[in-house]
Every structure is written in C-alpha cells, then in structure tokens.
Design an enzyme around this catalytic site. Structure first.
Site, PDB file in Angstrom:
ATOM      1  N   ASN A 223      64.639  52.161  35.643  1.00 25.55           N
ATOM      2  CA  ASN A 223      63.565  52.237  37.136  1.00 25.55           C
ATOM      3  C   ASN A 223      62.574  53.411  36.617  1.00 25.55           C
ATOM      4  O   ASN A 223      62.740  54.292  35.688  1.00 25.55           O
ATOM      5  CB  ASN A 223      63.893  52.111  38.219  1.00 25.55           C
ATOM      6  CG  ASN A 223      64.995  53.364  38.429  1.00 25.55           C
ATOM      7  OD1 ASN A 223      64.899  54.490  38.476  1.00 25.55           O
ATOM      8  ND2 ASN A 223      66.438  52.697  38.715  1.00 25.55           N
ATOM      9  N   PRO A 319      77.918  47.724  41.588  1.00 23.61           N
ATOM     10  CA  PRO A 319      78.575  48.059  42.893  1.00 23.61           C
ATOM     11  C   PRO A 319      77.633  49.208  43.465  1.00 23.61           C
ATOM     12  O   PRO A 319      76.831  49.903  42.621  1.00 23.61           O
ATOM     13  CB  PRO A 319      79.733  49.015  42.314  1.00 23.61           C
ATOM     14  CG  PRO A 319      79.466  49.408  40.837  1.00 23.61           C
ATOM     15  CD  PRO A 319      78.717  48.060  40.345  1.00 23.61           C
ATOM     16  N   VAL A 322      77.086  54.501  47.193  1.00 21.85           N
ATOM     17  CA  VAL A 322      77.080  55.360  48.380  1.00 21.85           C
ATOM     18  C   VAL A 322      78.026  54.570  49.418  1.00 21.85           C
ATOM     19  O   VAL A 322      78.684  54.826  50.161  1.00 21.85           O
ATOM     20  CB  VAL A 322      75.483  55.632  48.891  1.00 21.85           C
ATOM     21  CG1 VAL A 322      74.847  54.207  49.332  1.00 21.85           C
ATOM     22  CG2 VAL A 322      75.946  56.387  50.226  1.00 21.85           C
ATOM     23  N   PHE A 337      69.599  57.941  50.465  1.00 21.77           N
ATOM     24  CA  PHE A 337      68.340  57.876  50.373  1.00 21.77           C
ATOM     25  C   PHE A 337      67.675  56.566  50.218  1.00 21.77           C
ATOM     26  O   PHE A 337      68.365  55.556  49.816  1.00 21.77           O
ATOM     27  CB  PHE A 337      67.958  58.741  49.014  1.00 21.77           C
ATOM     28  CG  PHE A 337      67.871  60.000  49.237  1.00 21.77           C
ATOM     29  CD1 PHE A 337      66.603  60.974  49.291  1.00 21.77           C
ATOM     30  CD2 PHE A 337      68.918  60.888  49.783  1.00 21.77           C
ATOM     31  CE1 PHE A 337      66.713  62.240  49.378  1.00 21.77           C
ATOM     32  CE2 PHE A 337      68.886  62.215  49.520  1.00 21.77           C
ATOM     33  CZ  PHE A 337      67.518  62.891  49.591  1.00 21.77           C
ATOM     34  N   LYS A 351      70.045  50.738  56.745  1.00 23.39           N
ATOM     35  CA  LYS A 351      70.788  50.904  55.641  1.00 23.39           C
ATOM     36  C   LYS A 351      71.649  52.230  56.288  1.00 23.39           C
ATOM     37  O   LYS A 351      72.998  52.223  55.805  1.00 23.39           O
ATOM     38  CB  LYS A 351      69.875  51.784  54.697  1.00 23.39           C
ATOM     39  CG  LYS A 351      70.605  52.094  53.267  1.00 23.39           C
ATOM     40  CD  LYS A 351      69.656  52.420  52.330  1.00 23.39           C
ATOM     41  CE  LYS A 351      70.272  52.760  50.870  1.00 23.39           C
ATOM     42  NZ  LYS A 351      69.394  53.063  49.763  1.00 23.39           N
TER      43      LYS A 351
END
Length: 421
Positions: A223, A319, A322, A337, A351
């Site tokens: 990314n 996976p 966090v 984040f 989240k």
C-alpha cells in the site's frame, strides 16, 4: 551551548557557507536538513559565491540567501542582528581556515563573522580545507580556542582532495552532518520532556509503515504508507522519556534517534515480533502500520510468467495484529489507527470498540494535503468509555507535532489506565 524549548519548536538553522570546493556539498546538506524538518536560511561569504550561486541555495531552502553585511532591505539595516536572533543553531559548513581564524579571534568584517559574534544560539563548524592547512599549528590552535569556547566541531574526513593531496581535510558527508544536528535537537528535546515525565519509565512498542505480501519472488501486494507518522510518533515517544521499539515495514526513513528498530516485511512477521515484545513486557502498544488485510494463499516459487489477459490469484485473510494483541490476557495500553475515506467518526468508534482498544487516532486519507506521503497530518482521537475523556481534534500540523500531541493524549489516558491482568 544548549538549545531552549522554543528552539525545539521552530528548528531554525542559519547555514554559513564559506569559500572552498566543498561548498557544493552544502547544497546537499540543505536538502538533508529540510528532510529532517529544519527551516534553513543560508549565509554565503564572497568566497563561497565563487564556487556556487546564491540562487541554488534559495531554490533548495525556499528562503532568500544573505550575502552582504550592510543590507538595506533588513530592519534598520542590521541583517546580522536579525539573523543572529532568528537562528536556533548556527552551522558553518564548509568552514574555511580563514573563517575559523576570524571566529577564534573575534574578527567581524563580513556578515557571517558578525552573526557568529551576535548570536546566542549553539554554533557548529564543519571544517574543510587542504590537508596541510588543517594540520598547521595556527589552525589547530584556533580550533582548540573555539572548542574551549563551547563550539561543536564536526571533524573532517581523510581522503583524496580536489588539489590532489591525500589526508585530513575533506568535509564530512552532508548526511552525517544533518543526522548529527537532528540528533542534537532530539537529545535536547528528550532532556526537556523528561522533566515532565510524560512517558518516562514506559516501554513503548510501535508498528509503522506498510507490509509486503509476496506473490512470487519479484512481485508483492502492498500500500501507499511511507511510515512517516509512525516514525514521528517514535521520535516523540523517545523525547518524552520512553524506551521505544519500532517494528517497521519496508520504508526509506532513517531510524529515529535513540529508538530500537526491527525490520519486517509481511504481516505475519510483524505479528510475530509484536507478540514477542508484548510477552517480554511493554506498557504501550501503538499500531500505526498499514498492514495488508490479505496475503496470497500460495506464493509462487518462481517468477510468474506473463500468459494470457488475466491472472487469478487466491487471497487469504491476514491476522489482525492490533486485535490479536488486545485480546491477550495481559495486554498493554492499546492505541490503534484508522485511515478512512468516509464516515470517519463512525468507523473509528466501531473499530475502537470491536478491537478492545484504549484509544484510536483517525485521519481522512481522502484529503490530498495530509496522510500518506505527506509531511503533515490532522487527526481526531477517541478514547474508550472507561476513560471518560472527550474526543480530541488535532488540527493540521507537521507529523512530528501531531506525534507530540498524541503522546500528550496517551500520557493523560495512561494516568487513568488500569492494566489488564
């Protein structure tokens, strides 16, 4: 000579360039200092202008270049006083034999030498000259005087010189000078922040940058993350007195001063190191990394050859680092984040709750002026309900400034944090 708190905010450098072939390296030095976030104004002696033009430095620094002692455009015609007061650090690179002699003996017959006498800022010199001029007793005597006066000297390097001689006298590489100057500011900031004890005594683990998920030996999925935000937070955490470990995906950034860095490629590799550090004991886990959500189910052993108009690749879910850390029986204070393009607050709060985080920082990456690849950011910070803290809006600022504000928010929440055992 030490830096004050204001200098750590403004980070302003007056770069003195004196006569010598090494002046061309000063152009590279300006670029490196700008990369570290310094505001640079260049002062050139008449000798320096024989080797490189003021226009070059103006283009690189983004500021006017100063060449004359008597400047009618300056306030009251006293440009040397204005620059002396403006500077948080005076750096002279290259510093010629003549300039070193002037500084050591209090002479002031040009703009640079008068700034030296008029400034209260720390002064750094990076000498460059012929090896015999460097070795002569008068030069060494002048350098000894300056060191005794508190001047920092970046020693020259040995090697072949433009004149054909071989020996000490080559200007230290610009990357080295810029890194040492940045470390000087970073250490001063740490000393100041440690007085407040924001994160003193805490071990902070930070993930940063992208991950790369291999398709075959030459291709991968990744990314646009550059790691700049995570590295800025690592810098701010260290400055606040923390023991910092940075788990970094592949980025083109120097390791922040005082920070331990572990380089990884894939999401699973990042998770493995994260789990090891949590098991060893960490107090705060900050997940800034842009981890790939999916990886290739079967990585090809050899390069996939082009054949046909389509290539089908099967992906499996990676996976969630966090969330995995947050589910541990004994977990640290968790900071997540969220980089979103719409419904920022809604997604961030969801989240925060779903992953059992203590705090989440969210930014809008659809904006072209912040986020990925930018040196600036803006964020909204949300806290878990048990902290009874209102959300915080971090307005657009440099990523280092955003990092400092996040450290302050983490420190406030930590005061209310009850560790899970």
């Amino acid at each position: 000579m030490k830096l004050d708190a204001n200098a750590l905010q403004t980070r302003r450098i007056v770069l003195g360039v004196t006569g010598g072939i090494a002046a061309y390296k000063s152009a590279i030095l300006v670029r490196r200092l700008k990369d570290f976030g310094f505001d640079v104004r260049v002062v050139m002696t008449h000798g320096a202008q024989a080797f490189i033009t003021p226009l070059t430095f103006q283009a690189l620094s983004g500021n006017p270049v100063h060449t004359e002692l008597l400047d009618p455009t300056a306030e009251s015609g006293m440009g040397h006083i204005e620059l002396a007061r403006w500077a948080d650090l005076l750096l002279v690179a290259p510093a010629s034999c003549d300039t070193i002699a002037k500084f050591a003996n209090g002479l002031a017959d040009d703009l640079l030498s008068t700034i030296y006498l008029a400034t209260k800022a720390p002064v750094w010199l990076a000498p460059a000259m012929n090896q015999q001029m460097w070795a002569v007793k008068s030069t060494q005597r002048n350098l000894t005087t300056l060191v005794q006066d508190g001047i920092h000297v970046v020693m020259p390097e040995a090697g072949e010189q433009a004149c054909g001689d071989v020996g000490l006298g080559r200007l230290a590489e610009p990357e080295i000078i810029a890194t040492w100057v940045n470390d000087f500011f970073a250490q001063a900031e740490r000393e100041i922040w440690e007085k407040f004890g924001l994160l003193a005594g805490h071990h902070v683990v930070i993930t940063a940058g992208p991950t790369r998920e291999s398709i075959d030996p030459v291709r991968y999925i990744s990314n646009h993350s550059t790691g700049k935000m995570g590295y800025a937070i690592a810098t701010a955490c260290y400055a606040a007195g923390a023991d910092v470990t940075l788990i970094s995906g592949p980025v083109s950034l120097p390791t922040p001063n005082g920070v331990r860095r572990i380089n990884v490629q894939s999401a699973r590799e990042m998770l493995t190191h994260s789990m090891q550090l949590v098991e060893q004991g960490c107090d705060v886990f900050i997940a800034t990394a842009a981890v790939a959500d999916y990886r290739v189910a079967q990585v090809a052993e050899h390069k996939i050859k082009k054949a046909g108009d389509e290539l089908n690749v099967s992906l499996v879910k990676n996976p969630d680092i966090v969330a995995t850390i947050a589910q541990q029986k004994k977990r640290p204070f968790m900071v997540g984040f969220a980089a979103e393009t719409q419904n920022i607050e809604e997604y961030a709060k969801a989240k925060l709750q779903a992953k059992r985080l203590d705090m989440i920082a969210c930014n809008d990456v659809s904006r072209s002026d912040i986020g990925f690849a930018s040196d600036e950011n803006a964020m909204t910070v949300f806290f878990a309900e048990q902290y009874q803290m209102d959300k915080e809006e971090l307005e657009k600022a440099s990523k280092l400034d955003i990092g400092k504000q996040l450290v302050e928010a983490i420190a406030k929440a930590l005061n209310k944090h009850v560790p899970v055992s």
